[in-house]
Design a protein around this motif. Structure first.
Motif, PDB file in Angstrom:
ATOM      1  N   PHE A 148      63.233 -17.056 -25.626  1.00 58.21           N
ATOM      2  CA  PHE A 148      62.035 -16.238 -25.801  1.00 58.21           C
ATOM      3  C   PHE A 148      62.151 -15.324 -27.017  1.00 58.21           C
ATOM      4  O   PHE A 148      63.258 -14.936 -27.397  1.00 58.21           O
ATOM      5  N   THR A 149      61.008 -14.911 -27.542  1.00 63.77           N
ATOM      6  CA  THR A 149      60.965 -13.722 -28.379  1.00 63.77           C
ATOM      7  C   THR A 149      61.012 -12.532 -27.411  1.00 63.77           C
ATOM      8  O   THR A 149      60.720 -12.686 -26.220  1.00 63.77           O
ATOM      9  N   PRO A 150      61.375 -11.350 -27.885  1.00 62.57           N
ATOM     10  CA  PRO A 150      61.451 -10.204 -26.968  1.00 62.57           C
ATOM     11  C   PRO A 150      60.134  -9.928 -26.226  1.00 62.57           C
ATOM     12  O   PRO A 150      60.135  -9.661 -25.016  1.00 62.57           O
ATOM     13  N   GLU A 151      59.015 -10.038 -26.923  1.00 59.87           N
ATOM     14  CA  GLU A 151      57.716  -9.753 -26.296  1.00 59.87           C
ATOM     15  C   GLU A 151      57.373 -10.776 -25.213  1.00 59.87           C
ATOM     16  O   GLU A 151      56.873 -10.426 -24.152  1.00 59.87           O
ATOM     17  N   THR A 152      57.641 -12.040 -25.499  1.00 61.31           N
ATOM     18  CA  THR A 152      57.316 -13.098 -24.538  1.00 61.31           C
ATOM     19  C   THR A 152      58.237 -13.025 -23.326  1.00 61.31           C
ATOM     20  O   THR A 152      57.802 -13.255 -22.200  1.00 61.31           O
ATOM     21  N   ARG A 153      59.490 -12.689 -23.543  1.00 57.56           N
ATOM     22  CA  ARG A 153      60.407 -12.560 -22.407  1.00 57.56           C
ATOM     23  C   ARG A 153      59.946 -11.440 -21.483  1.00 57.56           C
ATOM     24  O   ARG A 153      59.978 -11.587 -20.262  1.00 57.56           O
ATOM     25  N   ALA A 154      59.525 -10.327 -22.054  1.00 61.03           N
ATOM     26  CA  ALA A 154      59.024  -9.224 -21.231  1.00 61.03           C
ATOM     27  C   ALA A 154      57.748  -9.627 -20.495  1.00 61.03           C
ATOM     28  O   ALA A 154      57.548  -9.256 -19.331  1.00 61.03           O
ATOM     29  N   ALA A 165      65.702 -14.506 -28.694  1.00 61.76           N
ATOM     30  CA  ALA A 165      65.966 -14.691 -30.122  1.00 61.76           C
ATOM     31  C   ALA A 165      65.009 -13.798 -30.897  1.00 61.76           C
ATOM     32  O   ALA A 165      63.900 -13.522 -30.438  1.00 61.76           O
ATOM     33  N   THR A 166      65.444 -13.372 -32.048  1.00 61.21           N
ATOM     34  CA  THR A 166      64.633 -12.416 -32.802  1.00 61.21           C
ATOM     35  C   THR A 166      63.577 -13.061 -33.682  1.00 61.21           C
ATOM     36  O   THR A 166      62.643 -12.385 -34.105  1.00 61.21           O
ATOM     37  N   GLY A 192      72.181 -15.104 -29.669  1.00 58.19           N
ATOM     38  CA  GLY A 192      71.112 -14.883 -28.710  1.00 58.19           C
ATOM     39  C   GLY A 192      71.377 -13.565 -27.991  1.00 58.19           C
ATOM     40  O   GLY A 192      72.533 -13.155 -27.835  1.00 58.19           O
ATOM     41  N   GLN A 193      70.341 -12.898 -27.577  1.00 60.24           N
ATOM     42  CA  GLN A 193      70.490 -11.587 -26.944  1.00 60.24           C
ATOM     43  C   GLN A 193      70.164 -11.660 -25.463  1.00 60.24           C
ATOM     44  O   GLN A 193      69.315 -12.441 -25.037  1.00 60.24           O
ATOM     45  N   ASN A 194      70.849 -10.804 -24.693  1.00 59.35           N
ATOM     46  CA  ASN A 194      70.586 -10.656 -23.254  1.00 59.35           C
ATOM     47  C   ASN A 194      70.583 -11.999 -22.528  1.00 59.35           C
ATOM     48  O   ASN A 194      69.674 -12.284 -21.749  1.00 59.35           O
ATOM     49  N   THR A 195      71.590 -12.801 -22.758  1.00 65.57           N
ATOM     50  CA  THR A 195      71.673 -14.115 -22.127  1.00 65.57           C
ATOM     51  C   THR A 195      71.986 -13.970 -20.649  1.00 65.57           C
ATOM     52  O   THR A 195      72.898 -13.235 -20.264  1.00 65.57           O
TER      53      THR A 195
END
Length: 142
Positions: free
Chosen positions: A110-116, A62-63, A39-42
């Motif tokens: 989140f996906t990156p777009e949804t997290r943003a 997650a990607t 997972g990224q940016n936890t």
């Protein structure tokens, strides 16, 4: 004749302080699981002073959908083993955001777009971030 009493200070109405160390340990452990599953940016947010509904958010990116499922499934397995079964789940099948509710800890993947788009770190900007990598309470329980 009636006697008036002085109003009681608000502190008398406040609930007693709760021990959130188990929730902190679970949140830090969940963050480590997310990290182990790439997972990224936890991020772990401490919400104990902001709301009584839950104590910690664990947020990660997650990607793809397969990775989102792997993260959610492994955190659910770990939390169940710790004695915190999942109380609710949303978005697992068709979403770009999976939410898993474990009571005191809520996992957001989140996906990156949804997290943003939702930007929970900013929305809950008053919540301090926990350094989950340094959290000694995160050691798995025996």
């Amino acid at each position: 004749m009636t006697t008036q009493t002085a109003p009681r200070p608000l502190e008398q109405f406040a609930p007693p302080p709760r021990d959130t160390s188990a929730a902190l340990a679970a949140a830090c452990h969940a963050a480590r699981v997310c990290d182990q599953f790439r997972g990224q940016n936890t991020v772990v947010l401490d919400l104990t002073a902001i709301t009584s509904l839950f104590d910690y958010f664990v947020i990660c990116t997650a990607t793809n959908k397969r990775q989102m499922h792997a993260l959610a499934d492994e955190v659910r397995r770990m939390m169940k083993a710790r004695g915190s079964p999942r109380l609710g789940r949303e978005g697992y099948e068709q979403s770009s955001w999976i939410v898993e509710d474990f009571g005191d800890v809520v996992l957001h993947i989140f996906t990156p777009e949804t997290r943003a788009l939702y930007d929970l770190e900013n929305l809950w900007g008053d919540a301090p971030q926990v350094d989950w990598q340094e959290c000694t309470a995160a050691a798995p329980s025996a």
